[in-house]
Motif scaffolding. Structure first.
Motif, short mmCIF file in Angstrom:
data_model
loop_
_atom_site.label_atom_id
_atom_site.label_comp_id
_atom_site.label_asym_id
_atom_site.label_seq_id
_atom_site.Cartn_x
_atom_site.Cartn_y
_atom_site.Cartn_z
N MET A 1 0.85 -1.20 0.00
CA MET A 1 0.00 0.00 0.00
C MET A 1 0.89 1.25 0.00
O MET A 1 1.81 1.37 0.78
N ASP A 2 0.62 2.16 -0.95
CA ASP A 2 1.40 3.38 -1.08
C ASP A 2 0.85 4.45 -0.14
O ASP A 2 -0.26 4.94 -0.32
N LEU A 3 1.65 4.81 0.87
CA LEU A 3 1.20 5.80 1.86
C LEU A 3 1.87 7.15 1.65
O LEU A 3 1.75 8.03 2.49
N SER A 4 2.57 7.31 0.52
CA SER A 4 3.35 8.54 0.31
C SER A 4 2.46 9.78 0.14
O SER A 4 2.93 10.90 0.31
N MET A 15 -10.16 4.21 7.78
CA MET A 15 -9.71 2.95 7.21
C MET A 15 -10.90 2.14 6.73
O MET A 15 -11.88 1.97 7.47
N LYS A 16 -10.82 1.63 5.50
CA LYS A 16 -11.96 0.96 4.88
C LYS A 16 -11.58 -0.42 4.38
O LYS A 16 -10.41 -0.68 4.07
N ASP A 17 -12.59 -1.28 4.24
CA ASP A 17 -12.35 -2.60 3.66
C ASP A 17 -12.55 -2.54 2.15
O ASP A 17 -12.77 -1.48 1.57
N ARG A 18 -12.52 -3.69 1.50
CA ARG A 18 -12.59 -3.76 0.04
C ARG A 18 -13.91 -3.21 -0.50
O ARG A 18 -13.97 -2.70 -1.62
N THR A 19 -14.97 -3.31 0.27
CA THR A 19 -16.29 -2.86 -0.18
C THR A 19 -16.52 -1.37 0.07
O THR A 19 -17.57 -0.84 -0.29
N GLY A 20 -15.57 -0.69 0.74
CA GLY A 20 -15.74 0.71 1.07
C GLY A 20 -16.33 0.95 2.44
O GLY A 20 -16.55 2.10 2.83
N ILE A 56 -7.81 -3.92 5.97
CA ILE A 56 -7.78 -2.58 5.36
C ILE A 56 -7.47 -2.68 3.87
O ILE A 56 -6.52 -3.35 3.46
N HIS A 57 -8.30 -1.99 3.09
CA HIS A 57 -8.07 -1.97 1.65
C HIS A 57 -7.85 -0.55 1.13
O HIS A 57 -7.23 -0.35 0.10
#
Length: 463
Positions: A1-4, A15-20, A56-57
């Motif tokens: 995951m790019d946190l830059s 913070m969200k899962d794959r479904t939003g 987390i997605h």
């Protein structure tokens, strides 16, 4: 995951899962460091955090002006949205408020973590309880607001028995005005309470000046303990001052900001940008059969119009109908001026039109800033946190030779074109990113038409 893309500023992260679905909402003094700790400091995680991280997605964030604003946003969102992990981990811990018990004849002032509808005044919340607690103690000891520190229940009509009052240490040391035995009248006592209320509403500039002067004098006289105490008091006042300078947040406004943050993040991902398009500038051309050709520039920051930065242009070098040349002229004029004045450039320039307008804009920008980045120019930064950035795109792309991202939005199919791509970018009809660029484009169109109508009306006025 790019946190830059996360800025080194206060804010709230979602913070969200794959479904939003929102899993967890938190606040941070430094968004980048706090969120990164979930993924790069896994050795210190317990079972609960490990379970959260594994699901987390996606992460949305809301930049805030201060830690205080982040706290208010966080609490409002948690109450409204009830994320699963926030609810599961709730332990009744909350941030303290200063409470002034106005319903009592002789009010008290103290810290509390519970707000109840009892007629009291509440000030806060305060993330740093220790600082505020020490400040309250200092204010009381120095008799700025010598309100009674006891918890005795009494009133003007039902005074405290004298025998019980004499058991109080503060009664004997005279640190308390002792309203329980009538040493001070009710009106005079409540005047002190009123001054305390004004203080906690932010009326303490005079006190800051007095303490700064006293601190300097104490330091020169080598009274270092007193100077240190005053330094701590000033730090506490500065901490509390944030509450006064931060505007009151309406929950609906907060939810709009969540939507704006989501749209900006999605647009960044859809266009493959290295930084979020916090500042967007959009151009549109307006004319009728080539007459009175004008252009508009609108500016959006964090998904919201910044109308004081809007600009209008009369096309000077183009005759007849030539939208491409007109776009090139106005874009060149805009960024030639910003370069000359050393002003900050945008993160994304949006053009109302298709590939022709886009190519004209790109060429104009490269003529103004041929190397992409120029010394002495305030180029856009990662989320405006002050950190340096690089040109966008791959080194071999046309986008890489531009000092900022560039895209065009064509009306017919609502598709986005980029200088370094032959195919268009199509966003879903319900995409927040599409709604954002449509909003920006429509605002530029409205502003251009309004200016064109004004110019046309002046043209046909009798002379």
């Amino acid at each position: 995951m790019d946190l830059s893309a996360l800025p080194h500023t206060p804010g709230v992260y979602l913070m969200k899962d794959r479904t939003g679905q929102i899993l967890y909402i938190g606040k941070a003094r430094d968004l980048s460091k706090r969120v990164s700790s979930y993924f790069f400091d896994k050795a210190s995680h317990g079972v609960k955090i490990s379970a959260l991280v594994s699901t987390i997605h996606h992460i949305d964030y809301i930049p805030a002006d201060s830690e205080r604003e982040a706290l208010i946003i966080e609490q409002g969102l948690i109450r409204r949205l009830q994320p699963h992990f926030n609810t599961m981990w709730r332990d009744d811990k909350s941030y303290p408020y200063v409470k002034l018990t106005w319903k009592e004849d002789f009010p008290r002032l103290f810290l509390t973590r519970r707000i109840i509808k009892d007629g009291s005044k509440y000030f806060g919340p305060y993330p740093n309880a220790g600082q505020v607690r020490r400040l309250l103690r200092s204010l009381w000891k120095q008799k700025f607001f010598p309100l009674r520190p006891c918890r005795y229940e009494f009133s003007e009509s039902d005074p405290l028995p004298l025998a019980k009052a004499k058991q109080c240490l503060y009664y004997h040391t005279r640190e308390c005005p002792a309203p329980c035995v009538g040493r001070i009248s009710k009106p005079d006592y409540r005047l002190i309470a009123r001054e305390a209320e004004l203080f906690f509403r932010g009326r303490y500039k005079q006190l800051i000046g007095t303490w700064e002067k006293e601190m300097n004098e104490a330091s020169k006289a080598t009274h270092y303990e007193r100077a240190a105490q005053l330094r701590d008091n000033l730090a506490a006042l500065n901490h509390m001052e944030e509450r006064v300078t931060v505007r009151q947040i309406n929950l609906q406004d907060v939810l709009h900001r969540v939507d704006h943050s989501r749209a900006i993040t999605e647009l960044q991902r859809a266009l493959g940008l290295k930084r979020p398009p916090i500042r967007i500038e959009c151009f549109d051309i307006s004319h009728i059969q080539g007459l009175e050709t004008v252009a508009s520039l609108v500016v959006f920051e964090r998904g919201v119009p910044k109308k004081e930065d809007y600009r209008k242009f009369k096309i000077k070098t183009v005759r007849g109908i030539d939208d491409f040349a007109s776009m090139g002229e106005v874009v060149g004029r805009r960024y030639r001026r910003l370069v000359a004045e050393g002003k900050m450039l945008p993160d994304l320039v949006l053009i109302d039109g298709g590939k022709g307008q886009l190519s004209a804009a790109a060429e104009a920008i490269k003529n103004v800033i041929p190397g992409g980045r120029q010394p002495g120019i305030h180029h856009p930064v990662n989320n405006m946190d002050g950190s340096p950035t690089e040109a966008l795109g791959d080194d071999n792309s046309k986008q890489a030779r531009l000092p900022f991202a560039l895209a065009a939005l064509a009306k017919r199919e609502e598709e986005l074109f980029l200088p370094d791509r032959s195919d268009s970018v199509r966003l879903a009809a319900d995409s927040p990113a599409l709604h954002l660029v449509q909003y920006v484009r429509n605002e530029a169109h409205r502003f251009a038409i309004t200016f064109h109508r004004l110019r046309r009306a002046k043209r046909f006025l009798p002379r």
